[in-house]
Design an enzyme around this catalytic site. Structure first.
Site, PDB file in Angstrom:
ATOM      1  N   LYS A  22       0.843  -1.212   0.000  1.00 48.66           N
ATOM      2  CA  LYS A  22       0.000   0.000   0.000  1.00 48.66           C
ATOM      3  C   LYS A  22       0.874   1.257   0.000  1.00 48.66           C
ATOM      4  CE  LYS A  22      -1.862   1.759   3.932  1.00 48.66           C
ATOM      5  NZ  LYS A  22      -1.555   3.187   4.033  1.00 48.66           N
ATOM      6  N   ASN A  23       1.868   1.281   0.873  1.00 51.71           N
ATOM      7  CA  ASN A  23       2.652   2.514   0.998  1.00 51.71           C
ATOM      8  C   ASN A  23       3.592   2.733  -0.180  1.00 51.71           C
ATOM      9  OD1 ASN A  23       1.318   2.966   3.341  1.00 51.71           O
ATOM     10  ND2 ASN A  23       3.064   2.650   4.701  1.00 51.71           N
ATOM     11  N   ARG A  92      -5.424  10.818   4.149  1.00 53.82           N
ATOM     12  CA  ARG A  92      -4.262  11.648   4.481  1.00 53.82           C
ATOM     13  C   ARG A  92      -3.225  11.612   3.346  1.00 53.82           C
ATOM     14  NH1 ARG A  92      -0.346  14.578   7.532  1.00 53.82           N
ATOM     15  NH2 ARG A  92       1.556  13.796   6.618  1.00 53.82           N
ATOM     16  N   CYS A 116      -5.333  13.220  12.276  1.00 57.04           N
ATOM     17  CA  CYS A 116      -5.955  11.928  12.026  1.00 57.04           C
ATOM     18  C   CYS A 116      -5.910  11.109  13.301  1.00 57.04           C
ATOM     19  CB  CYS A 116      -5.263  11.201  10.891  1.00 57.04           C
ATOM     20  SG  CYS A 116      -3.705  10.507  11.384  1.00 57.04           S
ATOM     21  N   ARG A 121      -0.962  15.623  12.117  1.00 58.16           N
ATOM     22  CA  ARG A 121      -0.149  15.150  10.983  1.00 58.16           C
ATOM     23  C   ARG A 121       0.285  16.368  10.177  1.00 58.16           C
ATOM     24  NH1 ARG A 121      -1.194   9.458   9.929  1.00 58.16           N
ATOM     25  NH2 ARG A 121       0.415   9.620   8.326  1.00 58.16           N
ATOM     26  N   PRO A 122       1.269  17.127  10.684  1.00 58.09           N
ATOM     27  CA  PRO A 122       1.697  18.337   9.977  1.00 58.09           C
ATOM     28  C   PRO A 122       2.330  18.011   8.623  1.00 58.09           C
ATOM     29  CG  PRO A 122       3.195  17.857  11.802  1.00 58.09           C
ATOM     30  CD  PRO A 122       2.072  16.860  11.889  1.00 58.09           C
ATOM     31  N   ASP A 124       4.494  20.470   7.317  1.00 59.29           N
ATOM     32  CA  ASP A 124       5.457  21.569   7.230  1.00 59.29           C
ATOM     33  C   ASP A 124       6.717  21.199   6.446  1.00 59.29           C
ATOM     34  OD1 ASP A 124       5.673  19.884   9.581  1.00 59.29           O
ATOM     35  OD2 ASP A 124       7.397  21.094  10.161  1.00 59.29           O
ATOM     36  N   LEU A 125       7.173  19.958   6.592  1.00 59.02           N
ATOM     37  CA  LEU A 125       8.409  19.556   5.898  1.00 59.02           C
ATOM     38  C   LEU A 125       8.189  19.491   4.391  1.00 59.02           C
ATOM     39  CD1 LEU A 125       9.530  16.715   8.350  1.00 59.02           C
ATOM     40  CD2 LEU A 125      10.398  19.064   8.247  1.00 59.02           C
ATOM     41  N   ASP A 310       4.303   1.088  12.046  1.00 56.48           N
ATOM     42  CA  ASP A 310       3.105   0.420  11.522  1.00 56.48           C
ATOM     43  C   ASP A 310       2.964  -1.018  12.035  1.00 56.48           C
ATOM     44  OD1 ASP A 310       2.431   2.681  10.186  1.00 56.48           O
ATOM     45  OD2 ASP A 310       2.894   1.955   8.186  1.00 56.48           O
ATOM     46  N   ARG A 402      -8.586  -0.461   4.650  1.00 56.27           N
ATOM     47  CA  ARG A 402      -7.681   0.499   3.995  1.00 56.27           C
ATOM     48  C   ARG A 402      -6.322  -0.124   3.700  1.00 56.27           C
ATOM     49  NH1 ARG A 402      -6.096   4.566   7.570  1.00 56.27           N
ATOM     50  NH2 ARG A 402      -4.606   4.913   5.903  1.00 56.27           N
TER      51      ARG A 402
HETATM   52  C1  UD1 Z   1       4.203   7.061   6.065  1.00 52.20           C
HETATM   53  C2  UD1 Z   1       3.333   5.824   5.927  1.00 52.20           C
HETATM   54  C3  UD1 Z   1       2.754   5.416   7.271  1.00 52.20           C
HETATM   55  C4  UD1 Z   1       3.875   5.248   8.298  1.00 52.20           C
HETATM   56  C5  UD1 Z   1       4.764   6.482   8.338  1.00 52.20           C
HETATM   57  C6  UD1 Z   1       5.977   6.325   9.230  1.00 52.20           C
HETATM   58  C7  UD1 Z   1       2.448   6.036   3.705  1.00 52.20           C
HETATM   59  C8  UD1 Z   1       1.264   6.232   2.834  1.00 52.20           C
HETATM   60  N1  UD1 Z   1       2.252   6.125   5.000  1.00 52.20           N
HETATM   61  O1  UD1 Z   1       3.352   8.106   6.527  1.00 52.20           O
HETATM   62  O2  UD1 Z   1       2.068   4.182   7.107  1.00 52.20           O
HETATM   63  O3  UD1 Z   1       3.306   5.056   9.576  1.00 52.20           O
HETATM   64  O4  UD1 Z   1       5.246   6.795   7.014  1.00 52.20           O
HETATM   65  O5  UD1 Z   1       6.718   5.219   8.831  1.00 52.20           O
HETATM   66  O6  UD1 Z   1       3.534   5.763   3.227  1.00 52.20           O
HETATM   67  N2  UD1 Z   1       6.039  14.949  10.222  1.00 52.20           N
HETATM   68  C9  UD1 Z   1       6.142  16.293  10.514  1.00 52.20           C
HETATM   69  N3  UD1 Z   1       6.061  17.174   9.458  1.00 52.20           N
HETATM   70  C10 UD1 Z   1       5.887  16.770   8.182  1.00 52.20           C
HETATM   71  C11 UD1 Z   1       5.792  15.393   7.902  1.00 52.20           C
HETATM   72  C12 UD1 Z   1       5.876  14.499   8.954  1.00 52.20           C
HETATM   73  O7  UD1 Z   1       6.293  16.693  11.664  1.00 52.20           O
HETATM   74  O8  UD1 Z   1       5.823  17.623   7.291  1.00 52.20           O
HETATM   75  C13 UD1 Z   1       6.099  13.974  11.344  1.00 52.20           C
HETATM   76  C14 UD1 Z   1       4.776  13.206  11.488  1.00 52.20           C
HETATM   77  O9  UD1 Z   1       3.816  13.919  12.232  1.00 52.20           O
HETATM   78  C15 UD1 Z   1       5.231  11.934  12.170  1.00 52.20           C
HETATM   79  C16 UD1 Z   1       6.635  11.708  11.565  1.00 52.20           C
HETATM   80  O10 UD1 Z   1       7.041  12.968  11.029  1.00 52.20           O
HETATM   81  O11 UD1 Z   1       5.323  12.151  13.556  1.00 52.20           O
HETATM   82  C17 UD1 Z   1       6.682  10.657  10.488  1.00 52.20           C
HETATM   83  O12 UD1 Z   1       5.821  11.031   9.445  1.00 52.20           O
HETATM   84  P1  UD1 Z   1       6.071  10.608   7.930  1.00 52.20           P
HETATM   85  O13 UD1 Z   1       7.331   9.822   7.814  1.00 52.20           O
HETATM   86  O14 UD1 Z   1       5.926  11.825   7.088  1.00 52.20           O
HETATM   87  O15 UD1 Z   1       4.853   9.645   7.690  1.00 52.20           O
HETATM   88  P2  UD1 Z   1       3.863   9.618   6.453  1.00 52.20           P
HETATM   89  O16 UD1 Z   1       4.606   9.836   5.192  1.00 52.20           O
HETATM   90  O17 UD1 Z   1       2.695  10.480   6.744  1.00 52.20           O
END
Ligand code: UD1
Length: 422
Positions: A22-23, A92, A116, A121-122, A124-125, A310, A402
């Site tokens: 899925k990811n 998301r 969520c 789930r920011p 910002d990055l 996960d 999902r």
């Molecule tokens: C992806 C996976 C999800 C998995 C996660 C971590 C998909 C579709 N989903 O989610 O299943 O649980 O990786 O392995 O691939 N963060 C920030 N700012 C940002 C982006 C992220 O602070 O702009 C924080 C998030 O809140 C979280 C952490 O970084 O605490 C990890 O998030 P991220 O690696 O971005 O996860 P996803 O890509 O959303």
């Protein structure tokens, strides 16, 4: 409300085929819009999130055929840059369209995905990195994001955290940028490597995925440099890990087919500590659970190649019936213990303090009426229900659907007594 009903206590025995990841497929589908050509993608799991991605691609003007296994995307006719609020908020992962649509169309409007079940789930990055590539981004009121960029320009991006989604957005946007982009502290997940391989197969020039530093040689929107592509997505390591947990907790003996063992090594290592045995073959692995699970001392979730967040919930289920006390530390997401209250209803002894859960193994779990609050937490309740004495009802199966294709059928095929009720 759809639910799973499980009569627990059966040892699992047999073979399960693991579906496509899925990811991996979600960013690959989003990336399929940048080649202005046809993408044929195999091993595409028929999941709700995949169907939603396809709906968004159609909303953008792409033609998409999906037979449940192979998706054929013709992005030559893409003619919109607007993603409706309804579709964006439904999942998301819609934020993964930010980089592809912006770089292909020069602009995008999309709703902020918001919080969520796992907490805030920011993004910002994602936004900071795209601004560095030259995008103007307006975070308008009501959570609407509007971004535009006539020309994106490659640059050096140092991520504060190796975010999976941000790394993917930057990689895809950088393909259509001018010059070289370097992403440092990039996510190293296998899905990032799969995205690199897919983009390279359509003519992109990317290297380094999996190492933490990714180099993308952008083509400056040269319409001729990308072309049609045929690609097969990697197997889902989290689905494989979930069935490993199910085999371990039931003292079962299950062969998982279509698995890349390396991708799930931290979970194998933790389950070995519990006494579970593994036998590895070319692309399959046999999982043999012990008579009585030993305690797993401590697990800390981390970005890849650490233990995957996960798989945290499913391992908490396993630890809840182990012989002794174990500790789980969730470092990736702020609020990822919603399954614990439900496991406690089944008789588990778990105390959560912030990001730390202390799990004291109990002799037996008892079937109960519980509710899936999120995808992996829901899967963890199924894992626990397979072991529990008596009947477990896992309400709100939509979360679990999902991320798992026909989970009840696959588990029933190896001897579990489980049905889905509409
Ligand atoms: C992806 C996976 C999800 C998995 C996660 C971590 C998909 C579709 N989903 O989610 O299943 O649980 O990786 O392995 O691939 N963060 C920030 N700012 C940002 C982006 C992220 O602070 O702009 C924080 C998030 O809140 C979280 C952490 O970084 O605490 C990890 O998030 P991220 O690696 O971005 O996860 P996803 O890509 O959303």
């Amino acid at each position: 409300m759809c639910k799973y009903i499980i009569d627990g206590g059966k040892r699992l025995n047999g073979e399960i085929e693991i579906e496509g990841s899925k990811n991996a497929i979600l960013p690959i589908l989003a990336a399929a819009i940048i080649n202005r050509d046809v993408s044929v993608i195999h091993n595409c799991p028929a999941l709700r999130d995949v169907l939603l991605m396809i709906e968004i691609m159609r909303e953008l003007g792409c033609k998409v055929d999906f037979d449940g296994e192979t998706a054929v995307i013709d992005s030559s006719c893409m003619n919109s840059y607007e993603i409706s609020r309804k579709n964006a908020l439904e999942m998301r992962s819609s934020i993964i369209f930010l980089g592809p649509v912006l770089s292909r169309m020069g602009k995008i409007t999309i709703s902020h995905p918001g919080g969520c079940e796992l907490g805030p789930r920011p993004v910002d990055l994602h936004l900071k990195a795209l601004r560095m590539l030259g995008a103007e981004i307006y975070d308008i009121c009501n959570g609407l994001i509007y971004a535009k960029a006539d020309n994106l320009k490659g640059c050096e991006i140092q991520l504060d955290y190796p975010s999976v989604g941000a790394t993917e957005n930057i990689m895809i946007a950088a393909v259509l940028s001018e010059g070289e982009t370097v992403i440092r502290n990039a996510a190293k997940e296998p899905e990032i490597v799969d995205l690199q391989n897919f983009l390279n197969a359509m003519g992109a020039e990317i290297k380094g995925a999996g190492s933490g530093i990714i180099y993308i040689n952008g083509n400056g929107r040269d319409k001729n440099s990308l072309h049609d592509v045929e690609y097969t997505v990697i197997p889902d390591r989290i689905v494989a890990g979930t069935y490993m947990a199910a085999a371990a907790i039931t003292g079962g003996d299950v062969v998982l087919k279509n698995v890349i063992t390396d991708h799930i090594a931290p979970v194998i290592s933790a389950l070995k500590e519990s006494g579970t045995q593994f036998f590895t073959y070319d692309d399959s692995i046999r999982v043999k659970g012990p008579e009585k699970l030993a305690a797993i001392e401590i697990i800390r979730t981390l970005p890849y190649p650490g233990f995957p967040t996960d798989m945290q919930a499913q391992l908490v289920s396993v630890m809840s019936v182990a012989d002794g006390t174990g500790i789980m530390i969730e470092t990736v997401f702020e609020s990822r213990y919603k399954h614990v209250d439900e496991l406690v209803k089944m008789g588990a002894n778990i105390k959560v303090d912030g990001r730390i859960a202390v799990i004291r193994g109990v002799k037996a779990l008892k079937g109960a009426d519980v509710t899936a609050r999120d995808l992996r937490g829901g899967a963890a309740l199924i894992v626990a229900g397979l072991k529990a004495e008596g009947c477990t009802i896992v309400n709100d199966s939509k979360h679990i659907e999902r991320g798992y294709v026909n989970i009840e059928k696959k588990l029933a095929s190896v001897g579990a007594n489980i049905v889905k009720m509409q």
